[in-house]
Design an enzyme around this catalytic site. Structure first.
Site, PDB file in Angstrom:
ATOM      1  N   LYS A   1       1.086  -1.130  -0.011  1.00  0.00           N
ATOM      2  CA  LYS A   1      -0.077  -0.186  -0.025  1.00  0.00           C
ATOM      3  C   LYS A   1       0.802   1.261  -0.077  1.00  0.00           C
ATOM      4  O   LYS A   1       1.520   1.605   0.842  1.00  0.00           O
ATOM      5  CB  LYS A   1      -0.833  -0.014   1.043  1.00  0.00           C
ATOM      6  CG  LYS A   1      -1.487   1.086   1.878  1.00  0.00           C
ATOM      7  CD  LYS A   1      -2.448   2.047   1.101  1.00  0.00           C
ATOM      8  CE  LYS A   1      -2.898   3.215   1.472  1.00  0.00           C
ATOM      9  NZ  LYS A   1      -2.009   4.207   1.179  1.00  0.00           N
TER      10      LYS A   1
ATOM     11  N   GLU B   1       7.168   0.195  12.504  1.00  0.00           N
ATOM     12  CA  GLU B   1       8.435   1.247  12.463  1.00  0.00           C
ATOM     13  C   GLU B   1       7.621   2.452  12.475  1.00  0.00           C
ATOM     14  O   GLU B   1       7.214   2.995  11.582  1.00  0.00           O
ATOM     15  CB  GLU B   1       9.290   1.197  11.082  1.00  0.00           C
ATOM     16  CG  GLU B   1       9.708  -0.369  10.947  1.00  0.00           C
ATOM     17  CD  GLU B   1      11.014  -0.939  11.945  1.00  0.00           C
ATOM     18  OE1 GLU B   1      11.506   0.244  12.354  1.00  0.00           O
ATOM     19  OE2 GLU B   1      11.012  -2.125  12.098  1.00  0.00           O
TER      20      GLU B   1
ATOM     21  N   CYS C   1      12.217   9.589   9.857  1.00  0.00           N
ATOM     22  CA  CYS C   1      11.851   9.271  11.318  1.00  0.00           C
ATOM     23  C   CYS C   1      13.106   9.026  12.424  1.00  0.00           C
ATOM     24  O   CYS C   1      13.142   9.428  13.331  1.00  0.00           O
ATOM     25  CB  CYS C   1      11.513   7.643  11.095  1.00  0.00           C
ATOM     26  SG  CYS C   1      12.622   6.554  10.219  1.00  0.00           S
TER      27      CYS C   1
ATOM     28  N   GLU D   1       6.599  14.917  17.138  1.00  0.00           N
ATOM     29  CA  GLU D   1       7.677  14.608  15.887  1.00  0.00           C
ATOM     30  C   GLU D   1       7.259  15.950  14.798  1.00  0.00           C
ATOM     31  O   GLU D   1       6.092  15.855  14.481  1.00  0.00           O
ATOM     32  CB  GLU D   1       7.126  13.486  15.491  1.00  0.00           C
ATOM     33  CG  GLU D   1       8.323  13.086  14.132  1.00  0.00           C
ATOM     34  CD  GLU D   1       7.828  11.745  13.566  1.00  0.00           C
ATOM     35  OE1 GLU D   1       6.881  11.417  13.596  1.00  0.00           O
ATOM     36  OE2 GLU D   1       8.769  11.085  13.114  1.00  0.00           O
TER      37      GLU D   1
HETATM   38  P1  NAD Z   1       1.090   7.910   8.049  1.00  0.00           P
HETATM   39  O1  NAD Z   1       0.926   6.884   9.366  1.00  0.00           O
HETATM   40  O2  NAD Z   1       0.299   8.968   7.875  1.00  0.00           O
HETATM   41  O3  NAD Z   1       0.607   6.907   6.938  1.00  0.00           O
HETATM   42  C1  NAD Z   1       1.573   5.757   6.562  1.00  0.00           C
HETATM   43  C2  NAD Z   1       0.855   4.953   5.514  1.00  0.00           C
HETATM   44  O4  NAD Z   1      -0.328   4.417   6.355  1.00  0.00           O
HETATM   45  C3  NAD Z   1       0.335   5.587   4.214  1.00  0.00           C
HETATM   46  O5  NAD Z   1       0.222   4.665   3.367  1.00  0.00           O
HETATM   47  C4  NAD Z   1      -1.173   5.837   4.757  1.00  0.00           C
HETATM   48  O6  NAD Z   1      -2.175   5.747   3.760  1.00  0.00           O
HETATM   49  C5  NAD Z   1      -1.385   4.502   5.565  1.00  0.00           C
HETATM   50  N1  NAD Z   1      -2.512   4.609   6.573  1.00  0.00           N
HETATM   51  C6  NAD Z   1      -2.937   5.896   7.199  1.00  0.00           C
HETATM   52  N2  NAD Z   1      -3.777   5.790   7.828  1.00  0.00           N
HETATM   53  C7  NAD Z   1      -4.386   4.373   7.891  1.00  0.00           C
HETATM   54  C8  NAD Z   1      -5.155   3.688   8.598  1.00  0.00           C
HETATM   55  N3  NAD Z   1      -6.046   4.249   9.423  1.00  0.00           N
HETATM   56  N4  NAD Z   1      -5.283   2.173   8.318  1.00  0.00           N
HETATM   57  C9  NAD Z   1      -4.426   1.731   7.397  1.00  0.00           C
HETATM   58  N5  NAD Z   1      -3.448   2.293   6.611  1.00  0.00           N
HETATM   59  C10 NAD Z   1      -3.365   3.789   7.266  1.00  0.00           C
HETATM   60  O7  NAD Z   1       2.480   8.225   7.947  1.00  0.00           O
HETATM   61  P2  NAD Z   1       3.277   9.343   6.857  1.00  0.00           P
HETATM   62  O8  NAD Z   1       2.829  10.644   7.242  1.00  0.00           O
HETATM   63  O9  NAD Z   1       3.014   8.728   5.427  1.00  0.00           O
HETATM   64  O10 NAD Z   1       4.664   9.350   7.016  1.00  0.00           O
HETATM   65  C11 NAD Z   1       5.531   9.808   8.254  1.00  0.00           C
HETATM   66  C12 NAD Z   1       5.662   9.045   9.339  1.00  0.00           C
HETATM   67  O11 NAD Z   1       6.220   7.823   9.259  1.00  0.00           O
HETATM   68  C13 NAD Z   1       6.418   9.664  10.402  1.00  0.00           C
HETATM   69  O12 NAD Z   1       5.890   9.660  11.737  1.00  0.00           O
HETATM   70  C14 NAD Z   1       7.902   9.018  10.434  1.00  0.00           C
HETATM   71  O13 NAD Z   1       8.427   9.044  11.463  1.00  0.00           O
HETATM   72  C15 NAD Z   1       7.391   7.574   9.985  1.00  0.00           C
HETATM   73  N6  NAD Z   1       8.316   7.121   9.689  1.00  0.00           N
HETATM   74  C16 NAD Z   1       8.931   5.881  10.318  1.00  0.00           C
HETATM   75  C17 NAD Z   1      10.008   5.175   9.814  1.00  0.00           C
HETATM   76  C18 NAD Z   1      10.526   4.161  10.663  1.00  0.00           C
HETATM   77  O14 NAD Z   1      11.618   3.156  10.232  1.00  0.00           O
HETATM   78  N7  NAD Z   1      10.444   4.152  12.053  1.00  0.00           N
HETATM   79  C19 NAD Z   1      10.605   5.410   8.707  1.00  0.00           C
HETATM   80  C20 NAD Z   1       9.951   6.524   8.033  1.00  0.00           C
HETATM   81  C21 NAD Z   1       8.870   7.163   8.223  1.00  0.00           C
END
Ligand code: NAD
Length: 514
Positions: free
Chosen positions: A198, A273, A307, A406
């Site tokens: 996704k 993650e 992140c 964050e």
């Molecule tokens: P997000 O959580 O908004 O979205 C991530 C994914 O989840 C997207 O594909 C989104 O469409 C999907 N999603 C959102 N709501 C959902 C739900 N209710 N059910 C299922 N899927 C859902 O994150 P973002 O804004 O795309 O990315 C930024 C975040 O990602 C930051 O918090 C960052 O720290 C984190 N991140 C973590 C790592 C790690 O390795 N720990 C790496 C990169 C980014």
């Protein structure tokens, strides 16, 4: 005097330069075929972060599309022999993926820069090589894994093996679609699973094109499927789907909570993650020039939309004045510009709402009594685009929102600390625990801080390096589980114990007494 407006390449110029065939709309990829567009649903518009031109629409995949994607992955798992294929054969097929990524790497890098706003130079230097390395590593590593036996009972031998879990749902955030998805995809496939990816609605085309070119490698259709759309629609349908066996999620902490709830219905395995607010500790025993270089990289790499950003600098009083003066001077010098200009060190943020969120934190910081040392506003030498100035805020309390939440942009807080003990205490006053950084040439201080900081990775005198054998993931609200060789194997395989008698058994004959 106002600076002249800086030139930024238009979408058309980038498309011509990199021979990109940009679609009007991006959909999903299921069972080897692109999903048809549903004309009754209005595509979600995605704008270019550098120019605000319309890049393409995103055709949101419906729950029925998700059904089809999961069914295709299930069919490939059950009926292509993928899960039980000899490693040598699977390796040969997977190596073709590396060839097609390599053959298309300029295009993939350009698409990611265009839709996310990250400087192309960084994508080429870090994201593309890591994407390839992810496959190289897991393809080879899968061939080295084995099970184990227990013979202590005397009468029996217990043989413990691992097998692929089945259909894996992989959800990625927008900031680094190629690196993050390929890490889990490579591990999942190499271990014999099939996948539904996704993509994020804010970087839909990087992964669409990635999956599309993978089909040029002639792998069994259905091995890799892709759905696009918003999280609460497409993502939710996927994570709640009963046909999904395991969820590998990379994204924000709040979404991580929703994913856990979705997974609970089917008692699915989950790897999460999540976000970070990582402490970057500069002790007086640090080599200061290298601490400054590393601290800048830790907060500004990938536009700060990472992140693992070192977003809370804790600097020991003794060297604080010198550190802050040089660090802030360098922040002011950072070249904010067109992601396709080789001189740009940071590009625009990924989308307007995110730019607004990052800038709002400058106001919050001021309201909380912090001093904005640089930045805190949009970079105004651009006619369009979501450019912001690198921002540093001097804070006096780690309890302030800018230290606890964050921000996910080029925004760092700096706090003076008394000594290493206070550094540890403040570093741990956080709901996150993804990584931390320590700058010091005094080994006992390094060891003492590293052992007490609650973070999944501690970088000592270096930022952002990674060994794929080692686990990566977070304490506390930064995640559940780890990526990395053994951690990925734990998530993406099931253990099975088989017990065999060592000699013919004489079992009690129940029901033979009368
Ligand atoms: P997000 O959580 O908004 O979205 C991530 C994914 O989840 C997207 O594909 C989104 O469409 C999907 N999603 C959102 N709501 C959902 C739900 N209710 N059910 C299922 N899927 C859902 O994150 P973002 O804004 O795309 O990315 C930024 C975040 O990602 C930051 O918090 C960052 O720290 C984190 N991140 C973590 C790592 C790690 O390795 N720990 C790496 C990169 C980014």
């Amino acid at each position: 005097m106002l600076e002249p407006v800086k030139n930024v390449a238009s979408v058309e110029e980038v498309a011509t330069r990199f021979k990109l065939n940009l679609p009007d709309s991006v959909s999903g990829f299921v069972g080897g075929k692109q999903l048809a567009q549903d004309s009754s649903v209005a595509p979600i518009q995605h704008l270019c972060p550098a120019t605000e031109e319309l890049l393409y629409g995103v055709n949101e995949c419906s729950p029925a599309d998700v059904d089809a994607a999961v069914a295709a992955a299930r069919d490939a798992f059950d009926n292509t022999g993928w899960a039980r294929m000899a490693h040598k054969e699977r390796k040969q097929l997977l190596r073709r993926l590396i060839d097609v990524i390599d053959a298309n790497k300029e295009e993939l890098a350009a698409i990611q820069s265009l839709e996310v706003g990250m400087p192309l130079a960084g994508v080429n230097a870090m994201h593309i090589p890591r994407t390839i390395e992810n496959f190289e590593f897991f393809i080879e590593a899968a061939g080295t894994l084995g099970g184990h036996t227990y013979t202590q009972t005397g009468q029996y031998t217990s043989i413990v093996t691992r097998e692929a879990v089945g259909v894996v749902a992989l959800l990625s955030p927008w900031n680094a679609p190629l690196v993050l998805s390929s890490m889990k995809l490579a591990a999942a496939l190499a271990l014999g699973n099939t996948c539904v990816i996704k993509a994020s609605e804010y970087s839909p085309y990087s992964l669409f094109r990635f999956v599309e070119i993978m089909h040029e490698a002639d792998l069994p259709p259905g091995l890799i499927n892709l759905v696009n759309g918003r999280g609460h629609v497409t993502g939710k349908a996927l994570t709640e789907h009963p046909g999904v066996d395991v969820i590998g999620f990379v994204g924000g902490t709040e979404t991580g909570k929703a994913i856990m709830q979705s997974a609970a219905g089917g008692i699915k395995k989950v790897g999460l993650e999540l976000g970070g607010k990582s402490a970057n500790i500069v002790l007086s025993s640090a080599n200061l020039p290298s601490a400054i270089d590393g601290s800048l990289l830790a907060i500004l790499s990938g536009n700060g939309e990472q992140c693992l950003a070192g977003s809370r600098i804790l600097v020991e009083d003794e060297v604080a004045d010198e550190f802050i003066e040089s660090f802030v001077a360098r922040m002011k010098n950072v070249v904010v510009g067109d992601p396709f200009d080789a001189d740009s060190e940071i590009g625009p943020l990924a989308f307007a709402a995110h730019r607004d969120k990052v800038l709002a934190y400058a106001k919050i910081a001021e309201a909380e009594g912090a001093e904005i040392l640089c930045g805190g506003r949009a970079a105004d030498s651009f006619a369009k685009g979501y450019f912001v100035e690198p921002t540093a805020a001097l804070v006096t309390s780690n309890q302030s929102r800018v230290c606890q939440e964050e921000i996910f942009g080029p925004f760092v807080t700096i706090q003076r600390i008394r000594d290493a003990d206070e550094a540890v205490q403040i570093a741990n006053e956080s709901s996150f625990g993804l990584v931390s950084y320590i700058w010091s040439d005094d080994l006992p201080s390094v060891m003492s801080v590293a052992q007490r900081v609650k973070a999944g990775t501690v970088w000592v005198n270096t930022p952002l390096t990674r060994d794929l054998r080692a686990p990566f993931g977070g304490y506390k609200m930064s995640g559940v589980g780890r990526d990395g060789l053994h951690a990925s194997v734990d998530l993406l395989t099931e253990e099975k114990t088989m017990m065999l008698p060592n000699a013919p058994l004489k079992l009690p004959s129940l029901g033979s007494k009368r």
